[in-house]
Design a protein around this motif. Structure first.
Motif, PDB file in Angstrom:
ATOM      1  N   SER A   1     -17.397  -8.372 103.401  1.00  0.00           N
ATOM      2  CA  SER A   1     -16.245  -7.886 104.162  1.00  0.00           C
ATOM      3  C   SER A   1     -15.525  -9.068 104.774  1.00  0.00           C
ATOM      4  N   ASP A   2     -14.200  -8.931 104.965  1.00  0.00           N
ATOM      5  CA  ASP A   2     -13.370  -9.988 105.546  1.00  0.00           C
ATOM      6  C   ASP A   2     -12.290  -9.377 106.418  1.00  0.00           C
ATOM      7  N   TRP A   3     -12.009 -10.060 107.550  1.00  0.00           N
ATOM      8  CA  TRP A   3     -10.828  -9.721 108.323  1.00  0.00           C
ATOM      9  C   TRP A   3      -9.612 -10.290 107.606  1.00  0.00           C
ATOM     10  N   VAL A   4      -8.549  -9.497 107.526  1.00  0.00           N
ATOM     11  CA  VAL A   4      -7.348  -9.953 106.833  1.00  0.00           C
ATOM     12  C   VAL A   4      -6.160  -9.763 107.761  1.00  0.00           C
TER      13      VAL A   4
ATOM     14  N   GLU B   1      -5.367  -8.040  96.329  1.00  0.00           N
ATOM     15  CA  GLU B   1      -5.368  -9.422  95.851  1.00  0.00           C
ATOM     16  C   GLU B   1      -6.525  -9.685  94.879  1.00  0.00           C
ATOM     17  N   GLY B   2      -6.730  -8.721  93.966  1.00  0.00           N
ATOM     18  CA  GLY B   2      -7.711  -8.903  92.912  1.00  0.00           C
ATOM     19  C   GLY B   2      -9.134  -8.555  93.285  1.00  0.00           C
ATOM     20  N   ARG B   3      -9.384  -8.101  94.502  1.00  0.00           N
ATOM     21  CA  ARG B   3     -10.739  -7.754  94.916  1.00  0.00           C
ATOM     22  C   ARG B   3     -10.849  -6.236  95.079  1.00  0.00           C
ATOM     23  N   GLU B   4     -11.946  -5.657  94.604  1.00  0.00           N
ATOM     24  CA  GLU B   4     -12.161  -4.224  94.710  1.00  0.00           C
ATOM     25  C   GLU B   4     -12.603  -3.866  96.126  1.00  0.00           C
ATOM     26  N   VAL B   5     -11.850  -2.927  96.713  1.00  0.00           N
ATOM     27  CA  VAL B   5     -12.076  -2.550  98.107  1.00  0.00           C
ATOM     28  C   VAL B   5     -12.842  -1.226  98.163  1.00  0.00           C
ATOM     29  N   ASP B   6     -13.812  -1.148  99.062  1.00  0.00           N
ATOM     30  CA  ASP B   6     -14.615   0.057  99.232  1.00  0.00           C
ATOM     31  C   ASP B   6     -14.186   0.861 100.465  1.00  0.00           C
ATOM     32  N   GLY B   7     -13.453   0.231 101.380  1.00  0.00           N
ATOM     33  CA  GLY B   7     -12.986   0.894 102.589  1.00  0.00           C
ATOM     34  C   GLY B   7     -12.422  -0.117 103.560  1.00  0.00           C
TER      35      GLY B   7
ATOM     36  N   LYS C   1      -7.354  -5.713 110.652  1.00  0.00           N
ATOM     37  CA  LYS C   1      -7.929  -4.954 109.541  1.00  0.00           C
ATOM     38  C   LYS C   1      -9.068  -5.739 108.896  1.00  0.00           C
ATOM     39  N   LYS C   2     -10.198  -5.066 108.723  1.00  0.00           N
ATOM     40  CA  LYS C   2     -11.331  -5.650 107.989  1.00  0.00           C
ATOM     41  C   LYS C   2     -11.493  -4.882 106.681  1.00  0.00           C
ATOM     42  N   GLU C   3     -11.478  -5.610 105.562  1.00  0.00           N
ATOM     43  CA  GLU C   3     -11.676  -4.987 104.256  1.00  0.00           C
ATOM     44  C   GLU C   3     -13.153  -5.055 103.867  1.00  0.00           C
ATOM     45  N   HIS C   4     -13.683  -3.933 103.397  1.00  0.00           N
ATOM     46  CA  HIS C   4     -15.060  -3.869 102.893  1.00  0.00           C
ATOM     47  C   HIS C   4     -15.000  -3.800 101.371  1.00  0.00           C
ATOM     48  N   TYR C   5     -15.694  -4.711 100.684  1.00  0.00           N
ATOM     49  CA  TYR C   5     -15.627  -4.827  99.242  1.00  0.00           C
ATOM     50  C   TYR C   5     -16.859  -4.199  98.582  1.00  0.00           C
ATOM     51  N   VAL C   6     -16.682  -3.822  97.334  1.00  0.00           N
ATOM     52  CA  VAL C   6     -17.776  -3.171  96.598  1.00  0.00           C
ATOM     53  C   VAL C   6     -18.973  -4.103  96.432  1.00  0.00           C
ATOM     54  N   THR C   7     -18.758  -5.402  96.603  1.00  0.00           N
ATOM     55  CA  THR C   7     -19.848  -6.376  96.506  1.00  0.00           C
ATOM     56  C   THR C   7     -20.737  -6.370  97.743  1.00  0.00           C
ATOM     57  N   GLY C   8     -20.310  -5.627  98.769  1.00  0.00           N
ATOM     58  CA  GLY C   8     -21.053  -5.617 100.019  1.00  0.00           C
ATOM     59  C   GLY C   8     -20.516  -6.592 101.044  1.00  0.00           C
TER      60      GLY C   8
END
Length: 516
Positions: free
Chosen positions: A132-135, A40-46, A123-130
């Motif tokens: 994270s959010d549960w989705v 959804e437009g956000r860069e994911v790190d893991g 699922k928790k997404e970790h973003y390159v910005t540091g």
């Protein structure tokens, strides 16, 4: 062998595939879900996955079993990762083998869609910005939905933890009462108009284990009163739908499902597995069976029934000296004299009100709250909003015939002897080929609105069967009605008149129309 597994390490896909090999399989299909670098437009790190493991495994096993049965595949398996995953890691693997590739493909698609929709995995997404959010993991296409229909789900901020604060604030409940509910096991027979509010309220209250018994599939005519279901669920087994609803409402509740009605051979054993049984069908035969099984097993029972704008409620304590259903009505009445939603009609909220009352009585019993009318028959009139409580005299009921337990044992013994009356056929043509002559016991107006799917059947309304017993002379006769209730009752009446060559179509005409 387990068909659904949670893995915290890399999945051995070759090993999983080899487990599905079978000489009868000509087709194989696998689905692999990988962690991607954006959403959804956000860069994911893991990603991180957390699961309510015990419930996820139980529900995952159920989903894979459903796919095997639904699509006739040889075998199927599913593995879901937990813990921390990197970009490109496999998060989920689904495989199926089948005689043909189409069945394998459809089974895989069903499994992956259902596990996203039904499993307590977050699922928790970790973003390159540091950050994270549960989705949410539940935005899926479901094969039986109409095109363009979408489900909207709220994302979980964290793995779900039930909040019972509103009911534990009650002095009579508290943490001790909540612990009682969490340790309780309740069986609900019927997931229809009465069962929907019962199941919903007990799941919401945090009952530890719910058993659900229902062999029917959802019909469009059910939806105005069975509000636990959706239009896209039509044709699905109600027991399975109700199980999914419980998992969505309160994943901490364990669910056991029976997709076939209980009978005289297994009812007592099933009742003994539970602390309380709630009977929610519109079938008098099921109510009598439940009452008999309750008093023999010593399992308390809550009965309810409805007729148009009225309802009845009875608590069977299943203790010596307490009245049962046969104390009130010693003999099972004919289906015609009782009525049903199909024949008599019903306003949607009526079973909702009676079902809510059943749920309330259940919680009162489990919490040890007062039940001042437990030995009475409560009559509820929703036209004038009145409730009458009519005492039931146990001394004038079964006590005159050896007591409730002895009367129940004799009744169950008769039911066991009569089980061979009900015959199962997928098509009426099969019954004719087997040498049975068909007898339609429905009323004349039913024949006009819903004609028999084959020609040549006799027509003998169920109310006239006993007086026309002399017409059942040569050959074997299969009695047919809409649901199997009237035909079963009529067949037993004829057996009582000495006519032994009569049988009933189990499930009636409705059972012939189950989608494949």
């Amino acid at each position: 062998m387990s068909r659904f597994e949670l893995f915290s390490t890399v999945v051995d896909t070759n090993g999983q595939r080899d487990r599905l090999r079978h000489p009868a399989s000509g087709g194989y299909c696998a689905f692999e879900g990988w962690v991607r670098n954006s959403n959804e437009g956000r860069e994911v790190d893991g990603l991180s996955y957390e699961a309510y493991a015990e419930l996820a495994i139980a529900e995952g096993e159920r989903i894979v079993a459903e796919a095997i049965e639904r699509y006739g595949v040889t075998d199927a398996r599913c593995v879901h990762r937990t813990g921390d995953l990197k970009i490109g890691d496999m998060a989920v693997w689904v495989g199926a083998s089948a005689p043909h590739r189409d069945e394998a493909f459809r089974a895989c698609r069903y499994i992956i869609d259902e596990i996203k929709h039904r499993l307590p995995i977050w699922k928790k997404e970790h973003y390159v910005t540091g950050e994270s959010d549960w989705v949410a993991c539940t935005h899926v296409y479901r094969e039986h939905e109409h095109e363009g229909h979408q489900h909207h789900h709220h994302a979980h901020a964290a793995p779900f933890v039930p909040d019972y604060s509103r009911q534990t604030r009650l002095r009579e409940v508290g943490e001790a009462g909540q612990a009682k509910l969490a340790a309780s096991r309740v069986l609900v027979i019927g997931a229809g108009g009465l069962g929907c509010p019962v199941i919903s309220y007990l799941a919401g209250a945090g009952i530890g284990t719910l058993g659900i018994v229902d062999g029917d599939r959802l019909d469009a005519s059910n939806l105005h009163r069975q509000t636990m279901y959706d239009a896209q669920d039509i044709g699905e087994l109600k027991a399975e739908l109700a199980s999914r609803r419980v998992a969505a409402l309160n994943p901490t509740v364990q669910v056991q499902v029976w997709t076939q009605p209980l009978d005289a051979g297994n009812a007592v054993d099933v009742f003994r597995q539970f602390d309380l049984v709630i009977e929610c069908t519109d079938d008098m035969r099921s109510r009598y069976l439940s009452s008999d099984a309750a008093v023999i097993s010593g399992t308390p029972l809550i009965l309810a029934s409805i007729y148009q704008y009225e309802g009845q409620l009875q608590f069977v304590a299943a203790k010596p000296g307490a009245p049962c259903l046969r104390c009130l009505w010693p003999q099972e009445p004919s289906p015609e004299s009782v009525g049903s939603c199909v024949l008599s009609g019903v306003l949607g909220p009526v079973p909702g009100v009676l079902g809510a009352m059943q749920a309330n009585e259940a919680l009162k019993y489990l919490l040890g709250l007062p039940q001042p009318h437990a030995g009475a028959l409560s009559l509820v009139n929703l036209i004038d909003l009145s409730i009458q409580h009519l005492p039931i005299d146990a001394a004038g009921g079964c006590a005159a015939h050896g007591g409730c337990v002895e009367v129940a044992r004799r009744a169950l013994a008769r039911s066991v002897d009569e089980r061979e009356i009900d015959l199962v056929f997928d098509r009426l043509d099969d019954a004719i080929a087997a040498g049975y002559r068909l007898v339609d016991v429905r009323e004349a107006d039913e024949l006009v609105s819903d004609p028999m799917p084959v020609a040549g059947a006799m027509h003998v309304p169920s109310a006239q069967v006993a007086e026309r017993a002399g017409e059942f002379i040569d050959g074997r006769y299969l009695l047919v009605c809409a649901s199997g209730r009237r035909s079963g009752h009529a067949a037993r009446l004829l057996r009582g008149e000495g006519v032994q060559n009569v049988y009933s179509l189990a499930g009636g005409l409705h059972a012939l129309r189950v989608p494949g």
